[in-house]
Design a protein around this motif. Structure first.
Motif, mmCIF file in Angstrom:
data_model
loop_
_atom_site.group_PDB
_atom_site.id
_atom_site.type_symbol
_atom_site.label_atom_id
_atom_site.label_comp_id
_atom_site.label_asym_id
_atom_site.label_seq_id
_atom_site.Cartn_x
_atom_site.Cartn_y
_atom_site.Cartn_z
ATOM 1 N N THR A 6 -15.426 -22.874 13.744
ATOM 2 C CA THR A 6 -16.484 -23.748 14.250
ATOM 3 C C THR A 6 -16.633 -23.519 15.743
ATOM 4 O OG1 THR A 6 -15.979 -25.463 12.609
ATOM 5 C CG2 THR A 6 -17.263 -26.131 14.531
ATOM 6 N N TYR B 134 -24.276 -22.759 4.862
ATOM 7 C CA TYR B 134 -22.888 -23.230 4.856
ATOM 8 C C TYR B 134 -22.593 -24.167 6.028
ATOM 9 C CZ TYR B 134 -22.994 -19.066 7.797
ATOM 10 O OH TYR B 134 -23.346 -18.118 8.733
ATOM 11 N N ALA B 135 -23.632 -24.644 6.717
ATOM 12 C CA ALA B 135 -23.436 -25.550 7.852
ATOM 13 C C ALA B 135 -22.707 -26.808 7.398
ATOM 14 C CB ALA B 135 -24.777 -25.905 8.471
ATOM 15 N N GLN B 136 -21.683 -27.209 8.167
ATOM 16 C CA GLN B 136 -20.863 -28.331 7.726
ATOM 17 C C GLN B 136 -20.480 -29.269 8.863
ATOM 18 O OE1 GLN B 136 -17.536 -27.161 5.310
ATOM 19 N NE2 GLN B 136 -16.542 -29.149 5.426
ATOM 20 N N ASN B 137 -20.047 -28.739 9.995
ATOM 21 C CA ASN B 137 -19.524 -29.568 11.077
ATOM 22 C C ASN B 137 -20.600 -29.819 12.137
ATOM 23 O OD1 ASN B 137 -16.780 -29.860 10.151
ATOM 24 N ND2 ASN B 137 -16.529 -27.683 10.604
ATOM 25 N N THR C 201 -27.778 -22.935 8.690
ATOM 26 C CA THR C 201 -27.201 -21.994 7.733
ATOM 27 C C THR C 201 -26.919 -22.727 6.427
ATOM 28 O OG1 THR C 201 -24.926 -22.459 8.452
ATOM 29 C CG2 THR C 201 -26.114 -20.683 9.598
ATOM 30 N N ASN D 183 -19.593 -19.020 11.307
ATOM 31 C CA ASN D 183 -19.525 -20.242 12.116
ATOM 32 C C ASN D 183 -20.186 -21.364 11.316
ATOM 33 O OD1 ASN D 183 -19.576 -22.253 14.022
ATOM 34 N ND2 ASN D 183 -20.846 -21.161 15.500
ATOM 35 N N ASP D 184 -19.406 -22.380 10.935
ATOM 36 C CA ASP D 184 -19.930 -23.440 10.066
ATOM 37 C C ASP D 184 -20.471 -24.645 10.837
ATOM 38 O OD1 ASP D 184 -17.668 -24.775 10.926
ATOM 39 O OD2 ASP D 184 -16.707 -24.875 8.951
ATOM 40 N N THR D 185 -20.784 -24.460 12.119
ATOM 41 C CA THR D 185 -21.368 -25.562 12.876
ATOM 42 C C THR D 185 -22.713 -25.969 12.290
ATOM 43 O OG1 THR D 185 -21.907 -26.349 15.115
ATOM 44 C CG2 THR D 185 -22.613 -24.125 14.558
ATOM 45 N N LYS D 186 -23.072 -27.228 12.477
ATOM 46 C CA LYS D 186 -24.348 -27.755 11.995
ATOM 47 C C LYS D 186 -25.131 -28.308 13.179
ATOM 48 C CE LYS D 186 -26.279 -30.601 8.282
ATOM 49 N NZ LYS D 186 -25.948 -31.467 7.114
ATOM 50 N N PHE E 284 -14.044 -19.239 7.894
ATOM 51 C CA PHE E 284 -14.915 -19.958 8.814
ATOM 52 C C PHE E 284 -14.191 -20.377 10.089
ATOM 53 C CE2 PHE E 284 -16.524 -20.518 4.563
ATOM 54 C CZ PHE E 284 -17.896 -20.346 4.711
#
Length: 340
Positions: free
Chosen positions: A202, A167-170, A165, A59-62, A200
């Motif tokens: 989100t 890899y957190a992005q969005n 994380t 999960n790439d949530t930020k 990934f």
């Protein structure tokens, strides 16, 4: 089914107040969902249990710096926790002192940010309309907000980056997808080098993370909706993994909930986005997920129920009992668990 059946003894000293010195040097309990066999490892040793045909989904949530501090124009301090953006500039929030924030109350924050209370939410919060006066909202709260740590973490971390994380992005979550906090860039490189695919989704972790189960019967609990999105690339990766008889391994319960949500929408998986309030508890028939990385969760929580649905209540409760005996660290900054 009754909520009390998912209670267990947890000494307060096992609630982790800070992360391990290195992300991937936390401990890892590995549970076989078939046999119930338990192994004790370090997290970086998870490579031993992954196969080249497998697909790991993250999960790439930020996490938003969603905790804001301001003052009412009429006087008095206010603390606001952003939850969901329901319209441009309008957010569902938790607020303190909630009872004193009537409709029309004006709140002043630093950097020129203002808020006006519009109405109450169904979960006891407030809907607040923010006026940015030409400012970019995310830039403004990045300057004035704090990351909203869970209430059981009493100490502020030395590095707030450890609550994201690698890899957190969005941007959009109010809590971290904590199973992913154990992964380092080096470990991800080793996973890919072994031939294990990664992909990934989100899901912006929301109010449900903080909301306790307040009913006696599990079936009566209502989950709060959270926004999710899954891309064409991830959908195709799942299909190919299933075709080659590989395992889809979810990193965290948020990934499980997203994948099982889309599996229940149509007979064929398609890229999509939307809101999910799926509640997974024992008796649920998993359609996509074959393996699960997760942390150790709160007693009587929906997360313990989800993990019990995946591996069997008896096996999970036994694993939790052993984790307590072996003094594993629990919750957001705690140790990990891998179920295969």
């Amino acid at each position: 089914m009754e909520v009390k059946d998912y209670d267990f003894y947890l000494p307060e000293k096992l609630i982790a107040q800070k992360p391990s010195e290195r992300r991937d040097h936390s401990r890892l309990l590995v549970l076989s969902k078939e046999s119930g066999n338990i192994e004790h490892k370090s997290f970086y040793e998870c490579l031993e249990f992954l196969n080249p045909n497998d697909l790991i989904i993250f999960n790439d949530t930020k996490v938003l710096p969603a905790r804001l501090f301001g003052n009412k124009v009429s006087g008095g301090k206010v603390e606001v926790m952003l939850l969901n953006e329901v319209a441009k500039g309008t957010w569902e929030c938790l607020a303190k002192p909630g009872k004193k924030l009537k409709e029309g109350t004006q709140i002043l924050f630093s950097h020129g940010l203002e808020g006006i209370v519009e109405d109450d939410t169904e979960f006891g919060g407030k809907t607040i309309k923010f006026n940015m006066h030409g400012l970019d909202f995310l830039e403004a709260i990045d300057k004035i907000g704090e990351l909203p740590l869970p209430p059981y973490i009493k100490e502020k971390p030395e590095d707030y980056g450890r609550y994201q994380t690698v890899y957190a992005q969005n941007v959009g979550a109010v809590a971290a997808p904590t199973a992913g906090l154990h992964f380092t860039e080096e470990l991800l490189d080793k996973i890919n080098a072994k031939g294990v695919e990664t992909s990934f989704i989100t899901l912006h972790v929301g109010l449900g993370t903080f909301r306790p189960v307040q009913v006696e019967k599990i079936e009566e609990h209502k989950m709060h909706s959270e926004f999710y999105s899954i891309s064409k690339e991830t959908v195709e990766a799942i299909k190919k993994c299933k075709e080659r008889k590989g395992r889809v391994v979810a990193v965290g319960t948020t990934v499980v909930r997203t994948l099982e949500t889309i599996a229940n929408l149509n007979d064929e998986l398609t890229p999509t986005s939307g809101w999910t309030d799926i509640f997974i508890y024992p008796g649920y028939n998993f359609k996509i997920v074959n393996g699960l990385f997760t942390n150790f969760h709160l007693p009587k929580s929906t997360l313990v129920m989800l993990v019990s649905a995946f591996a069997g209540k008896e096996k999970v409760m036994n694993a939790y009992s052993e984790a307590v005996t072996e003094e594993y660290r629990f919750f957001s900054f705690g140790d990990g668990m891998l179920i295969l």
